[in-house]
Write a protein that holds these residues in place. Sequence first.
Motif, PDB file in Angstrom:
ATOM      1  N   LEU A 187       2.290  -6.109  35.015  1.00 49.86           N
ATOM      2  CA  LEU A 187       2.801  -7.283  35.713  1.00 49.86           C
ATOM      3  C   LEU A 187       2.724  -8.500  34.806  1.00 49.86           C
ATOM      4  O   LEU A 187       1.734  -8.711  34.112  1.00 49.86           O
ATOM      5  CB  LEU A 187       2.004  -7.555  36.986  1.00 49.86           C
ATOM      6  N   PHE A 228       4.615 -12.768  34.355  1.00 53.58           N
ATOM      7  CA  PHE A 228       5.463 -13.813  34.923  1.00 53.58           C
ATOM      8  C   PHE A 228       6.063 -14.564  33.740  1.00 53.58           C
ATOM      9  O   PHE A 228       5.590 -15.621  33.350  1.00 53.58           O
ATOM     10  CB  PHE A 228       4.631 -14.732  35.820  1.00 53.58           C
ATOM     11  N   ASP A 256      10.685 -15.006  38.122  1.00 55.73           N
ATOM     12  CA  ASP A 256      10.506 -14.474  39.471  1.00 55.73           C
ATOM     13  C   ASP A 256      11.390 -13.245  39.685  1.00 55.73           C
ATOM     14  O   ASP A 256      10.966 -12.245  40.275  1.00 55.73           O
ATOM     15  CB  ASP A 256      10.839 -15.571  40.490  1.00 55.73           C
ATOM     16  N   ASN A 280      10.010 -10.254  37.641  1.00 54.71           N
ATOM     17  CA  ASN A 280       8.741  -9.778  38.183  1.00 54.71           C
ATOM     18  C   ASN A 280       8.932  -8.767  39.305  1.00 54.71           C
ATOM     19  O   ASN A 280       8.096  -7.871  39.493  1.00 54.71           O
ATOM     20  CB  ASN A 280       7.927 -10.977  38.685  1.00 54.71           C
ATOM     21  N   MET A 284       8.585  -5.125  38.212  1.00 59.98           N
ATOM     22  CA  MET A 284       7.442  -4.751  37.372  1.00 59.98           C
ATOM     23  C   MET A 284       6.355  -4.033  38.163  1.00 59.98           C
ATOM     24  O   MET A 284       6.275  -4.126  39.383  1.00 59.98           O
ATOM     25  CB  MET A 284       6.847  -6.011  36.726  1.00 59.98           C
ATOM     26  N   GLU A 337      -0.193 -12.340  39.370  1.00 60.82           N
ATOM     27  CA  GLU A 337       1.147 -12.074  38.836  1.00 60.82           C
ATOM     28  C   GLU A 337       2.085 -11.446  39.856  1.00 60.82           C
ATOM     29  O   GLU A 337       2.910 -10.598  39.510  1.00 60.82           O
ATOM     30  CB  GLU A 337       1.047 -11.163  37.602  1.00 60.82           C
ATOM     31  N   GLY A 393       5.242 -12.160  42.034  1.00 61.51           N
ATOM     32  CA  GLY A 393       6.342 -13.059  42.354  1.00 61.51           C
ATOM     33  C   GLY A 393       6.781 -12.893  43.793  1.00 61.51           C
ATOM     34  O   GLY A 393       6.187 -12.143  44.581  1.00 61.51           O
ATOM     35  N   LYS A 432       7.988  -9.243  44.976  1.00 66.25           N
ATOM     36  CA  LYS A 432       6.841  -8.349  44.809  1.00 66.25           C
ATOM     37  C   LYS A 432       5.799  -8.628  45.883  1.00 66.25           C
ATOM     38  O   LYS A 432       5.242  -7.705  46.491  1.00 66.25           O
ATOM     39  CB  LYS A 432       6.245  -8.577  43.417  1.00 66.25           C
ATOM     40  N   ILE A 468      -0.774 -16.851  39.179  1.00 63.28           N
ATOM     41  CA  ILE A 468       0.332 -16.547  38.286  1.00 63.28           C
ATOM     42  C   ILE A 468       0.190 -17.364  37.008  1.00 63.28           C
ATOM     43  O   ILE A 468      -0.366 -18.465  37.011  1.00 63.28           O
ATOM     44  CB  ILE A 468       1.715 -16.814  38.924  1.00 63.28           C
ATOM     45  N   THR A 496      -2.421 -10.937  29.940  1.00 63.98           N
ATOM     46  CA  THR A 496      -2.074  -9.717  30.665  1.00 63.98           C
ATOM     47  C   THR A 496      -2.419  -8.466  29.850  1.00 63.98           C
ATOM     48  O   THR A 496      -2.290  -7.354  30.348  1.00 63.98           O
ATOM     49  CB  THR A 496      -0.569  -9.700  31.010  1.00 63.98           C
TER      50      THR A 496
END
Length: 319
Positions: free
Chosen positions: A152, A154, A163, A166, A169, A198, A200, A203, A220, A250
Amino acid sequence: MTRIILSTGNVILDGPSIIRKPGTYRSNLELTNSLRNNISAAQKEYAFAFQNGNGHASHAGQNGQNGHSNGRPAPEVWTEREGSTLYVPRIDWESAGLQEDRSQYEITVKLFFLPIAPPEKRLDYIKEALRLVKRELGVDDVDLLIASFPGLAFEGDCEWEADRKNATMGNDEEEVTTWGLLEKLYHQGQIKRLGIAEFGTEKLRRFLDKVKVRPAVNQINIRNCCNVPPPLSKLAKEEGIELFTHHDSTDVLPSGTLRELLGQGPQGAGVLADGDPNSSGLKGEIIPEWVVKYTAFVKNRGVIENKGYFASAETVEET
């Protein structure tokens, strides 16, 4: 198979050189530098203690009085093995714990599930990470646990693109299954609030449709964007979710970084054999499993008293 537990100790005590500065110093650098500092300090401390007659000089190694020929003390001096688990470095549990009553603290934990670790082992990862944090801080629960799932991010040229990207992902099924494990600990009172990172707009919508305990927080990282996307802000407000930005990496502990940290190189700790058949170090592939970052914030004084990391990896013998 050997499981390696790495620890940084309290990075606040090591001074500003390794304390992350918002926007400039990310968690992967803080973790790596803090581990190096803690390992180096343990090597010096235990080598000195053994050299000065504390009864364990025989562990000093065969290539020198208190270490290898390159000047490093042998791992047996400053690490500790419990069954199949190797603590790097040794942990002084007797000095662990917070200075004030538990009610004076806000304890936050962020658990990073690493990309090549098998998802089916996440219950073990969660339990071990929480066990270590609670033992280090001398507490029975944590106020907030944020789950950071692999895959994940952003990222994009603007918040709208980030967005949109994401939404495709990660792995929804694995994330929801892992969340169910955390929900059980939430209901047991071990975790007071749960959070995610993370997620969005799309998601997050899909996630909320499938879970029972709503996340209290969504973190995020907008370093590559401009702002938080308005649809995400709207959804978070409607669902009562606090929306925070952060600077955590990440990719907090890649395999190459871990092997360099523990290997035989100039900056390595000498724990791994690194392909040397004559080395007594650990052999085989090393798989990073998880990293947990914890902070103990003193509410009435507005300061962080204790902050650190634990990380877990597994060695797998090559066949």
